[in-house]
Scaffold this active site. Structure first.
Site, PDB file in Angstrom:
ATOM      1  N   HIS A  81       0.828  -1.217   0.000  1.00 45.78           N
ATOM      2  CA  HIS A  81       0.000   0.000   0.000  1.00 45.78           C
ATOM      3  C   HIS A  81       0.855   1.256   0.000  1.00 45.78           C
ATOM      4  CE1 HIS A  81       0.352   1.080   4.356  1.00 45.78           C
ATOM      5  NE2 HIS A  81       0.356  -0.221   4.571  1.00 45.78           N
ATOM      6  N   ASP A 111       6.346   1.361   6.701  1.00 45.45           N
ATOM      7  CA  ASP A 111       5.031   0.748   6.528  1.00 45.45           C
ATOM      8  C   ASP A 111       4.229   1.623   5.576  1.00 45.45           C
ATOM      9  OD1 ASP A 111       2.490  -0.356   6.773  1.00 45.45           O
ATOM     10  OD2 ASP A 111       2.158   0.397   8.809  1.00 45.45           O
ATOM     11  N   GLU A 144      -5.022   2.158   2.920  1.00 50.13           N
ATOM     12  CA  GLU A 144      -4.960   0.956   3.755  1.00 50.13           C
ATOM     13  C   GLU A 144      -5.045   1.323   5.229  1.00 50.13           C
ATOM     14  OE1 GLU A 144      -3.172  -2.311   6.150  1.00 50.13           O
ATOM     15  OE2 GLU A 144      -2.558  -0.214   5.996  1.00 50.13           O
ATOM     16  N   GLU A 145      -4.409   2.437   5.581  1.00 46.12           N
ATOM     17  CA  GLU A 145      -4.289   2.814   6.989  1.00 46.12           C
ATOM     18  C   GLU A 145      -5.582   3.345   7.605  1.00 46.12           C
ATOM     19  OE1 GLU A 145      -1.874   1.992   8.678  1.00 46.12           O
ATOM     20  OE2 GLU A 145      -0.009   2.050   7.541  1.00 46.12           O
ATOM     21  N   ASP A 168       3.166  -6.671   3.689  1.00 44.20           N
ATOM     22  CA  ASP A 168       2.794  -5.582   4.595  1.00 44.20           C
ATOM     23  C   ASP A 168       2.632  -6.080   6.018  1.00 44.20           C
ATOM     24  OD1 ASP A 168       2.008  -3.095   5.566  1.00 44.20           O
ATOM     25  OD2 ASP A 168      -0.106  -3.431   5.079  1.00 44.20           O
ATOM     26  N   HIS A 349       4.124   3.328  13.012  1.00 53.28           N
ATOM     27  CA  HIS A 349       3.161   4.316  13.506  1.00 53.28           C
ATOM     28  C   HIS A 349       3.723   5.119  14.684  1.00 53.28           C
ATOM     29  CE1 HIS A 349      -0.508   1.910  11.734  1.00 53.28           C
ATOM     30  NE2 HIS A 349       0.504   2.030  10.875  1.00 53.28           N
TER      31      HIS A 349
END
Length: 381
Positions: A81, A111, A144-145, A168, A349
């Site tokens: 992604h 990520d 995606e997030e 991922d 994150h």
């Protein structure tokens, strides 16, 4: 690790550092999509962009690249992604002796730009070697997030793939996610009764108090080895001199087991409604399914392909379940069996996010070995 694969390490590292420098928060992926488009078209492949951007309210759709292969073999789907969480604008990647980090003011964006960089490098290698491989559909998704929205918007009819790999997942190379949870999100409103907090508090019913008692009686956090639940946000109240008459709660529940997920939802709902009833008020509770669970059977041939690829690199496969959702959940629900492959990023994150140089390089090698293992599988079939 196998050193016979064709990896231009310095180019891969440079491409990754360029990719993370391009801000691409969810719904703002257009610039990174343009970079991908340029790299792919330089190899002579065309790039399709679907209508996911219109559906999710973003500035880019999902990108689909079709790479011709042996027409007698099944088509293989490869995914990563493009979007990142915030703060992801103005990323300044710093290459250290053994890893790449941000400058500490933003996330790194490994990520999932490790996945993006690796797949772009894979296309470069296959183009240069000319080696036999299955037909490929390489998909770079948006959003995606924020709920796997790009994958949800992806039209199954646009894909010919029979099986695939999502790149991922975090953690050490060798970890392969074969099972992921379903997630449901809750929005609840606890209705109290307003009153002056100093002159007539007994005439009011505090929605904050009601919500607090309900939450205190909920089973939250790690419910069991397959189920979790969390209250993520609470909003309510206007002033300290008013007994609060409305509190909104936003929560989630996840489980690898559909029955356990339903049981957790019912429990959280019941705690809110029963507590409100005891106070003489009421609570409205609404649940929305975010994404389905996925589980790859223990005897799936995809496990054999992954094992072959990892063993070629001297790695031991670790088939695990995850507590997080990914595009694999959605793609699996569309009828394409997939694995979610760890690509080595760490502390995602957060401002401390990083990727080891060995894992960045190793993840690209693994993608290539996955295709070679898939080719071997197709030859035997």
């Amino acid at each position: 690790m196998n050193t016979t694969v064709n990896i231009d390490q310095e180019r891969l590292i440079a491409d990754f550092m360029t990719l993370v420098s391009i801000g691409s928060h969810s719904r703002e992926e257009a610039n990174v999509a343009a970079y991908i488009r340029g790299a792919v078209e330089e190899l002579g492949y065309s790039v399709e962009e679907d209508h996911a951007g219109d559906i999710v309210g973003g500035n880019s759709g999902n990108l689909i690249i079709r790479v011709p292969g042996n027409p007698e073999w099944a088509t293989v789907l490869l995914m990563a992604h493009m979007d990142t969480v915030a703060p992801g604008h103005g990323v300044r990647p710093i290459r250290q002796a053994d890893r790449i980090t941000s400058d500490g003011k933003t996330i790194l964006g490994a990520d999932d730009k490790v996945g993006v960089a690796g797949l772009l490098h894979l296309l470069t290698v296959l183009h240069s070697t000319g080696e036999e491989h299955p037909p490929l559909e390489v998909v770079f998704t948006v959003c995606e997030e924020v709920g796997l929205l790009g994958a949800k918007a992806l039209n199954r009819s646009q894909l010919k793939a029979s099986y695939g790999f999502v790149f991922d997942s975090g953690g050490s190379l060798g970890s392969i996610v074969t099972q992921g949870p379903a997630q449901a999100k809750m929005r609840a409103a606890v209705h109290g009764k307003a009153a002056h907090a100093g002159m007539a508090p007994e005439k009011g019913v505090s929605a904050i108090e009601v919500a607090g008692h309900a939450i205190a009686n909920m089973r939250l956090g790690r419910i069991d080895d397959r189920t979790t639940a969390n209250i993520g946000q609470i909003k309510g109240g206007f002033a300290t001199n008013i007994v609060c008459d409305l509190v909104e709660l936003f929560a989630e529940a996840r489980s690898l087991d559909d029955d356990r997920l339903r049981a957790q939802q019912e429990h959280m709902t019941q705690m809110l409604k029963d507590t409100a009833k005891r106070y003489g008020v009421h609570a409205d509770v609404e649940w929305t399914a975010s994404y389905p669970a996925f589980a790859l059977p223990a005897d799936s041939f995809l496990r054999d392909i992954a094992t072959d690829a990892l063993q070629r690199m001297g790695l031991t496969p670790q088939f695990v379940h995850s507590g997080g959702g990914s595009d694999a959940n959605v793609i699996s629900s569309k009828g394409i069996p997939v694995l979610n492959v760890a690509v080595g990023y760490q502390q995602i994150h957060t401002l401390e996010e990083w990727i080891a140089l060995d894992d960045l390089i190793g993840s690209a090698r693994l993608m290539l070995e996955m295709i070679r293992a898939a080719s071997n599988y197709e030859r035997r079939s």
